[in-house]
Design an enzyme around this catalytic site. Structure first.
Site, PDB file in Angstrom:
ATOM      1  CG  HIS A 194     -62.104  27.663  34.584  1.00 22.74           C
ATOM      2  ND1 HIS A 194     -62.397  26.162  34.203  1.00 22.74           N
ATOM      3  CD2 HIS A 194     -61.115  28.146  33.960  1.00 22.74           C
ATOM      4  CE1 HIS A 194     -61.620  26.214  33.181  1.00 22.74           C
ATOM      5  NE2 HIS A 194     -60.819  27.247  32.943  1.00 22.74           N
ATOM      6  CG  HIS A 240     -61.299  31.021  30.112  1.00 19.56           C
ATOM      7  ND1 HIS A 240     -61.773  30.185  29.028  1.00 19.56           N
ATOM      8  CD2 HIS A 240     -60.584  30.242  31.091  1.00 19.56           C
ATOM      9  CE1 HIS A 240     -60.815  28.966  29.237  1.00 19.56           C
ATOM     10  NE2 HIS A 240     -60.367  29.111  30.391  1.00 19.56           N
ATOM     11  CD  GLU A 241     -58.901  31.837  34.237  1.00 19.73           C
ATOM     12  OE1 GLU A 241     -59.074  30.888  35.334  1.00 19.73           O
ATOM     13  OE2 GLU A 241     -58.200  31.524  33.145  1.00 19.73           O
ATOM     14  CG  ASP A 251     -59.118  24.927  30.849  1.00 20.98           C
ATOM     15  OD1 ASP A 251     -58.374  24.828  31.446  1.00 20.98           O
ATOM     16  OD2 ASP A 251     -60.106  25.883  30.362  1.00 20.98           O
TER      17      ASP A 251
HETATM   18 ZN    ZN Z   1     -59.239  27.723  31.380  1.00 22.99          ZN
END
Ligand code: ZN
Length: 384
Positions: free
Chosen positions: A194, A190-191, A268
């Site tokens: 981003h 996930h990170e 988000d």
């Molecule tokens: Zn996020």
């Protein structure tokens, strides 16, 4: 000295000021007495109105040059009684915004005076790292750094404490790192999602670091170098931000499949929905054309605008929803495409992140550059 209000206190205050002229009267939080009259939710407030009337009378009563200057401060200039703002009264407004990089440096110099800083610490660098910080935030930052220094039994504040203090002020307390597990891998993807999407989009702020150390509510965090000039944001920058915000969810879906996506993207999604909606309703950046369809609210407690006026018909409301969705979908597709096309570097970065817990922006870009062209983002770095 003049805590509390009351017409007679105001009279006394001005009498004393005239005796001591030339002098300056400073009234903090002027909105406490100077709020728009006759607006009261919960009934009028005679005591407050009398005080305000006295203040208005006194400010008219100045003959020629009496040598008294009145300054007042408020966070809500919009709620002040219009009579207070007429010429001869508070007729000049000075907006004190969050300081720019030079301002921050000077604020830091003041607060660093009584603290022991290691020779390696440059206030320049701190000023550069803290766009959007107010004076109080900067004071708090140095205090936090001092506390950390004492706790670590060091002689002077080093860059490490400053960095930790910035993170703490912005994102909350540090938690304990997760143990290796499937969910840690998912958070890592996930990170990295981003960070990778943000890095490869030309108009996105550069990545400062990615970390799996939980802070506040977040299990992992991607830090971007905040932009100094918050003033004007272009359409492509907004789209890049929305795409970057979707990078986390996109990575989850591309890697683990649509059934495995998690609640981790909740924050988000909320953020980007707000941005996309504003693009349509406030900034005229959609097919609906250059129209302002919603105004920013914020006067509710004045009692003037109890109901929010929607400035459009039902059919426009449907079209707004469709436009917002179109923006989000376009950006989401783009984010998924970026992850799919850079799968091998994504996997490598995730392994590295799980091993090291934190990757800083420079290293991140170097690794990505081995696989693909990284857009030049030197225009984002603030100059002193
Ligand atoms: Zn996020």
């Amino acid at each position: 000295m003049f805590v509390g209000v009351g017409a007679s206190r105001v009279r006394d205050l001005f009498k004393k000021a005239k005796d001591n002229a030339p002098c300056i009267i400073f009234i903090d939080e002027i909105d406490a007495v100077g709020r728009q009259r006759g607006a009261g939710i919960g009934g009028g407030n005679d005591e407050r109105e009398q005080t305000l009337n006295q203040l208005l009378t006194e400010m008219d009563g100045f003959e020629g040059n009496t040598g008294i200057i009145i300054i007042a401060a408020t966070n809500r200039p919009d709620v002040l009684d219009s009579a207070l703002l007429r010429p001869g009264r508070f007729d000049r407004q000075v907006t004190v915004d969050a300081p720019d990089i030079k301002g921050r440096l000077e604020v830091l110099q003041v607060h660093a005076r009584n603290k022991k800083l290691d020779a390696s610490v440059s206030l320049d660098a701190i000023a550069r790292r803290t766009p959007g910080f107010t004076g109080a935030d900067l004071a708090n930052l140095l205090n936090e750094a001092a506390i950390l220094t004492a706790r670590r039994r060091k002689e002077a504040i080093t860059l490490l404490e400053i960095d930790d203090a910035v993170d703490r002020v912005v994102a909350g307390m540090e938690g304990t790192p997760l143990v290796d597990s499937k969910s840690k891998r998912l958070i890592a993807y996930h990170e990295i999602g981003h960070a990778l999407v943000g890095t490869l989009l030309k108009d996105h702020d550069p990545v400062q670091k990615v970390t799996l150390i939980p802070r506040g509510q977040a299990q992992g965090l991607t830090w971007f170098m905040p932009n100094e000039e918050q003033g004007l944001i272009s359409r492509s920058q907004l789209k890049a931000r929305i795409t970057g915000a979707l990078g986390g969810r996109a990575a989850e879906e591309v890697i683990f499949g649509p059934a495995e996506v998690t609640t981790g993207a909740g924050g988000d999604l909320q953020q980007l929905s707000g941005m996309a909606r504003q693009m349509v309703t406030r900034f005229g950046m959609s097919d609906l054309g250059p129209l302002s369809l919603e105004s920013q609210q914020g006067e509710v407690f004045l009692g003037r605008d109890w109901t929010t006026r929607s400035e459009y018909s039902e059919s426009i409301a449907c079209r707004i929803d469709a436009q917002v969705r179109a923006i989000a979908e376009e950006c989401y597709d783009n984010a998924k495409k970026i992850i799919r096309e850079h799968r091998s570097v994504t996997d490598r970065l995730v392994d590295l992140l799980i091993e090291k817990e934190t990757i800083d922006g420079e290293e991140f870009r170097q690794i990505v550059a081995e696989y693909t062209v990284v857009p030049d983002k030197s225009q984002f770095v603030p100059q002193l």
